[in-house]
Design an enzyme around this catalytic site. Sequence first.
Site, short mmCIF file in Angstrom:
data_model
loop_
_atom_site.label_atom_id
_atom_site.label_comp_id
_atom_site.label_asym_id
_atom_site.label_seq_id
_atom_site.Cartn_x
_atom_site.Cartn_y
_atom_site.Cartn_z
N SER A 47 0.78 -1.23 0.00
CA SER A 47 0.00 0.00 0.00
C SER A 47 0.82 1.29 0.00
O SER A 47 0.30 2.34 -0.35
CB SER A 47 -0.97 0.00 1.18
OG SER A 47 -0.26 -0.11 2.39
N HIS A 77 -5.62 -3.97 -1.82
CA HIS A 77 -5.37 -2.92 -2.82
C HIS A 77 -5.33 -3.45 -4.26
O HIS A 77 -5.05 -2.68 -5.17
CB HIS A 77 -4.05 -2.19 -2.50
CG HIS A 77 -4.19 -1.27 -1.33
ND1 HIS A 77 -4.72 -0.01 -1.42
CD2 HIS A 77 -3.89 -1.45 -0.02
CE1 HIS A 77 -4.74 0.57 -0.23
NE2 HIS A 77 -4.24 -0.29 0.64
N LYS A 124 -12.41 -0.53 0.13
CA LYS A 124 -11.58 0.29 -0.79
C LYS A 124 -12.30 0.39 -2.14
O LYS A 124 -13.22 1.18 -2.27
CB LYS A 124 -10.18 -0.31 -0.86
CG LYS A 124 -9.50 -0.31 0.53
CD LYS A 124 -8.05 -0.68 0.47
CE LYS A 124 -7.48 -1.06 1.81
NZ LYS A 124 -7.48 0.00 2.82
N1 PMP Z 1 -5.22 -5.27 4.55
C1 PMP Z 1 -4.56 -4.34 3.85
C2 PMP Z 1 -3.43 -4.75 2.96
C3 PMP Z 1 -4.96 -2.99 3.93
O1 PMP Z 1 -4.31 -2.03 3.23
C4 PMP Z 1 -6.05 -2.65 4.77
C5 PMP Z 1 -6.58 -1.21 4.86
N2 PMP Z 1 -5.74 -0.28 5.31
C6 PMP Z 1 -6.67 -3.66 5.49
C7 PMP Z 1 -6.25 -4.95 5.35
C8 PMP Z 1 -7.80 -3.34 6.42
O2 PMP Z 1 -8.96 -3.19 5.71
P1 PMP Z 1 -10.24 -2.48 6.35
O3 PMP Z 1 -10.03 -1.03 6.26
O4 PMP Z 1 -11.37 -3.01 5.55
O5 PMP Z 1 -10.32 -2.96 7.78
#
Ligand code: PMP
Length: 396
Positions: free
Chosen positions: A185, A213, A243
Site C-alpha cells: 500500500s 489494494h 476500498k
Molecule cells: N489489509 C490491507 C493490505 C490494507 O491495506 C487494509 C486497509 N488499510 C486492510 C487490510 C484493512 O482493511 P479495512 O479497512 O477493511 O479494515
Amino acid sequence: MSKVLQQFLTENLTDLRNQGLYNEIDTVETPNGPIISVKGKEHINLSSNNYLGLATDERLREAALDAIRKWGVGAGAVRTINGTLEVHEKLEETLAAFKGTEAAISFQSGFNCNMAAISAVMDKNDAILSDELNHASIIDGCRLSRAKIIRFNHSDMDDLRRQAKTANESGSYNKIMVITDGVFSMDGDIAKLPEIAEIADEFDLITYVDDAHGSGVLGKGAGTVKQFGLQEQIDFQIGTLSKAIGVVGGYVAGKKELIDWLKVRSRPFLFSTAVTPADAAAATKAVELMMDSTELNERLWDNADYFKNALKNLGFNIGDSETPITPCIIGEEKTTQTFSKRLFEEGVYAKAIVFPTVPKGTGRVRNMPTAAHTREMLDKAVAVYEKVGKEMGIIQ
Ligand code: PMP
C-alpha cells in the site's frame, strides 16, 4: 479516572505532541468523493482508497436504502446464533463468483478478516513466512495465531525460498504458511505471486494473499490472483469491502471446505455481529457492477497513468509503483510534512506518510487518483504540485 491511567495518558500524549507525532484527524464536511471540503474549503482529494468512486455511487446508495427498507438496520445477533440473513449469503455468493472460487465468507472489516482467518488455521505448532512490508492487520493476525513468525525481506524470492527450505527441513512445524499483500500500500508494487506459488508448491506451504489494494484494480477488477491466473494455487484470497468496493467489511474467498472451517472456527465470525444489511447489499451491488462492466476499472487506470506521467515529467520521484498508488517521495520527514501542508493550502488533499509507517528518509506524499477524478481535477492537482515543488526546490 484512576491515577495510574491518568499518568499514563498525560505522559504519553504530551510526549507524542512534543515530538509532532500526534496525528490530528481532519473533519471532512462533504461525502468522500474526488472533491472534499475540509476547514470550509474545497480540496481535490488524493487520499482515499475509493478507487472506483463507488463510495458515493447512486446505485449503491439505492441498494443500501432498499436493504434498510426490507431488512432493517442491523443483523440482530451473530450469525451462528441468530441465523444468516439472505443479504449476507448473497454477498458471499457474489464475492465467490467475482473471485472465481468455490465459496466466500464475509467479516466486519478487512482488519478483522486477517485477525479471523490466520488464527483459525495456524497455531503454536506452525510457522508463518511473512513479507516484512505486510499490512498491520496481517502482523496482528499472525501474532494472534501464536505461530512462529518468520519475516522475509520484501518481495525477495531468494530469501523466501531459503527460509521456506529451512523451516520445511527443520521438521519443527506442523504447517507452514506464506503470507503477502497482493499490492503493497505504500509503494504500489505487486507481490511476485507466480514465484511465491512455485515456492509454496515446492515446500508445501499454505498460501495467503491479502488483496485489499488489488481487488477492483488488477485483473480487470478481479484482483492480483486473477491477474496471474493463480486461483487454484492460492488458498486464501483476502479482500476488503472498504476500498474499491466502497463500503465496509472484509472477506476470504477460497475452497468450500476452507470457508466451512472458517464458519466454525474464526472468532470474529462466531462472536461478532455481521455488517449491516445496507452494507451487505451495497457491497453486493458494487461487485455486480464490477462484474458487469470494466468501464470504471479502465477509467481508474487511464487517470492513474495520466497523473503518474504528469508528476514524473515534472521531475518528481514517484518510485516504482505498478498500480494507481502514486507515492511522491520527498525524503526528509519535516520537508515531507511541509510539502503536504503547502499542497493543502493550495487545495490538494494528499497526506504525508513518514517514519515509522515508511523507512526513515523516505517520507512521501501518497496520492490515489481514482476513476471519479476528471481530467480537469487532475490537471489542477498537477499544477499545484508544480507550483509547490518549484517553490520548495524539490523540482527545477
Ligand atoms: N489489509 C490491507 C493490505 C490494507 O491495506 C487494509 C486497509 N488499510 C486492510 C487490510 C484493512 O482493511 P479495512 O479497512 O477493511 O479494515
